[in-house]
Design an enzyme around this catalytic site. Structure first.
Site, PDB file in Angstrom:
ATOM      1  N   HIS A 141      -4.633 -14.214  -2.055  1.00 26.15           N
ATOM      2  CA  HIS A 141      -3.618 -13.152  -2.084  1.00 26.15           C
ATOM      3  C   HIS A 141      -3.866 -12.116  -0.986  1.00 26.15           C
ATOM      4  O   HIS A 141      -2.917 -11.572  -0.408  1.00 26.15           O
ATOM      5  CB  HIS A 141      -3.546 -12.461  -3.447  1.00 26.15           C
ATOM      6  CG  HIS A 141      -2.426 -11.477  -3.495  1.00 26.15           C
ATOM      7  ND1 HIS A 141      -1.119 -11.843  -3.703  1.00 26.15           N
ATOM      8  CD2 HIS A 141      -2.399 -10.142  -3.240  1.00 26.15           C
ATOM      9  CE1 HIS A 141      -0.331 -10.788  -3.603  1.00 26.15           C
ATOM     10  NE2 HIS A 141      -1.080  -9.735  -3.326  1.00 26.15           N
ATOM     11  N   HIS A 154      -4.208  -2.877   2.830  1.00 32.53           N
ATOM     12  CA  HIS A 154      -2.986  -2.456   3.521  1.00 32.53           C
ATOM     13  C   HIS A 154      -3.258  -1.376   4.578  1.00 32.53           C
ATOM     14  O   HIS A 154      -2.682  -1.404   5.664  1.00 32.53           O
ATOM     15  CB  HIS A 154      -1.957  -1.946   2.522  1.00 32.53           C
ATOM     16  CG  HIS A 154      -1.573  -2.983   1.508  1.00 32.53           C
ATOM     17  ND1 HIS A 154      -1.076  -4.216   1.861  1.00 32.53           N
ATOM     18  CD2 HIS A 154      -1.638  -2.984   0.159  1.00 32.53           C
ATOM     19  CE1 HIS A 154      -0.848  -4.917   0.769  1.00 32.53           C
ATOM     20  NE2 HIS A 154      -1.175  -4.197  -0.273  1.00 32.53           N
ATOM     21  N   ASP A 198      -1.105 -10.913   1.646  1.00 36.57           N
ATOM     22  CA  ASP A 198      -0.813  -9.508   1.985  1.00 36.57           C
ATOM     23  C   ASP A 198      -0.916  -9.285   3.496  1.00 36.57           C
ATOM     24  O   ASP A 198      -0.081  -8.604   4.100  1.00 36.57           O
ATOM     25  CB  ASP A 198      -1.830  -8.571   1.316  1.00 36.57           C
ATOM     26  CG  ASP A 198      -1.476  -8.234  -0.125  1.00 36.57           C
ATOM     27  OD1 ASP A 198      -0.309  -8.416  -0.534  1.00 36.57           O
ATOM     28  OD2 ASP A 198      -2.388  -7.764  -0.834  1.00 36.57           O
ATOM     29  N   HIS A 209       4.913  -8.446   0.026  1.00 33.76           N
ATOM     30  CA  HIS A 209       5.035  -9.836  -0.420  1.00 33.76           C
ATOM     31  C   HIS A 209       6.332 -10.468   0.090  1.00 33.76           C
ATOM     32  O   HIS A 209       6.347 -11.638   0.471  1.00 33.76           O
ATOM     33  CB  HIS A 209       4.959  -9.938  -1.946  1.00 33.76           C
ATOM     34  CG  HIS A 209       3.706  -9.353  -2.504  1.00 33.76           C
ATOM     35  ND1 HIS A 209       3.584  -8.928  -3.802  1.00 33.76           N
ATOM     36  CD2 HIS A 209       2.497  -9.092  -1.915  1.00 33.76           C
ATOM     37  CE1 HIS A 209       2.362  -8.447  -3.997  1.00 33.76           C
ATOM     38  NE2 HIS A 209       1.692  -8.529  -2.862  1.00 33.76           N
TER      39      HIS A 209
HETATM   40 ZN   LIG Z   1      -0.287  -7.977  -2.537  1.00 31.66          ZN
END
Ligand SMILES: [Zn+2]
Length: 298
Positions: A236, A263, A240, A77
């Site tokens: 969001h 991720h 990311d 973030h």
């Molecule tokens: Zn995040």
């Protein structure tokens, strides 16, 4: 278009998502061509860790960098805010093994950087222009980068759960600092109550609460205040991705498309991109008006 750093040191403190302990985060201006560097102020030799996709070692819940056994976690973030404002060079000093979670979005970091002010530097800003399609998959999930004159991110999630409105599981961002700050930076992270309870049993997510995440039980969103945007979850995911992809070390010129990515897949995509020099070239712009992305002045 030139590189950017911050105009003055700033600091903020907040709780660590996993440790639950108070963490001090300090940002310092740094020289041209030094990139984004983390430093652990709690360790006696204050080791540094470069923001580099090749140092991402685990992607459990967040993106974590490890160099010579030293770890810095939950970087995405803060990195997203840094990339969102087009900051190229920065020293990030942190008093723990993780960046404080703040409110679970990038907005507090945006505010912190803008409070410091943004300074143009002498060296040319370097962009990574994607030249060939690069794609990674994991079962039904996928992520890809395509050649594009600008930076566009398109993301789709697919949660079959009453808290996730089917109408709001896709979002797009035609990247500029202004749009990033206005439409994306405040989107919070989210988690399921049963996962959080499981992590707590393993001494993780001790700092996690409805103060820093949207928490979802089997039926609904538990936060009294509800969502900040109807499509906050997928926004969001783009937030990311902006942070994860920035670990390539340059400002990206590409179209990013993803379906249920996270991720781990974002990191695999960057590693695959960088693994073949024919996939990209590094470009600069003598006339900043000709650059296909725009950054806020401060
Ligand atoms: Zn995040």
């Amino acid at each position: 278009m030139k590189q950017r750093t911050i105009a003055a040191p700033v600091h903020i403190s907040g709780v660590g998502l996993h440790s639950g302990k108070e963490v001090l985060l300090e940002l310092f201006p740094s020289d041209s061509n030094t990139g984004i560097v983390f430093e652990r102020s709690d360790l006696s030799d204050t080791p540094q860790i470069k923001a580099d996709a090749l140092l991402v070692q685990d992607t459990m819940m967040s993106s974590n960098l490890v160099q010579d056994g030293v770890r810095i976690g939950t970087v995405e973030h803060l990195l997203s805010a840094i990339a969102g404002l087009g900051i190229d060079n920065l020293l990030i000093r942190v008093s723990a093994a993780e960046i404080p979670i703040m409110d679970g979005s990038a907005a507090p970091f945006i505010e912190l950087i803008r409070q410091a002010g943004i300074k143009w530097q002498a060296a040319d800003k370097q962009f990574l222009q994607v030249l060939r399609a690069v794609r990674v998959t994991d079962a039904d999930k996928w992520a890809e980068l395509l050649p594009y004159d600008g930076y566009q991110l398109n993301f789709e999630i697919d949660f079959d759960h009453p808290a996730f409105d089917k109408r709001y599981q896709r979002a797009s961002l035609e990247f500029s600092s202004e749009d990033f700050v206005a439409n994306l930076s405040a989107a919070r992270t989210f988690g399921f109550l049963h996962d959080i309870e499981k992590m707590r049993q393993h001494n993780l997510a001790l700092g996690g609460s409805m103060e820093n995440a949207i928490v979802i039980d089997d039926h609904k969103i538990m936060n009294m205040e509800g969502l900040r945007y109807a499509d906050e979850f997928v926004r969001h995911k783009i937030l990311d991705a902006v942070g994860d992809l920035s670990l390539c070390g340059y400002s990206l010129l590409a179209q990013f498309n993803a379906y249920k990515s996270g991720h781990a897949l974002n990191n695999r995509l960057i590693r695959k991109l960088l693994s073949d020099k024919n996939n990209f070239e590094i470009v600069t712009f003598n006339d900043s008006k000709k650059a296909p992305v725009a950054y806020l002045e401060a």
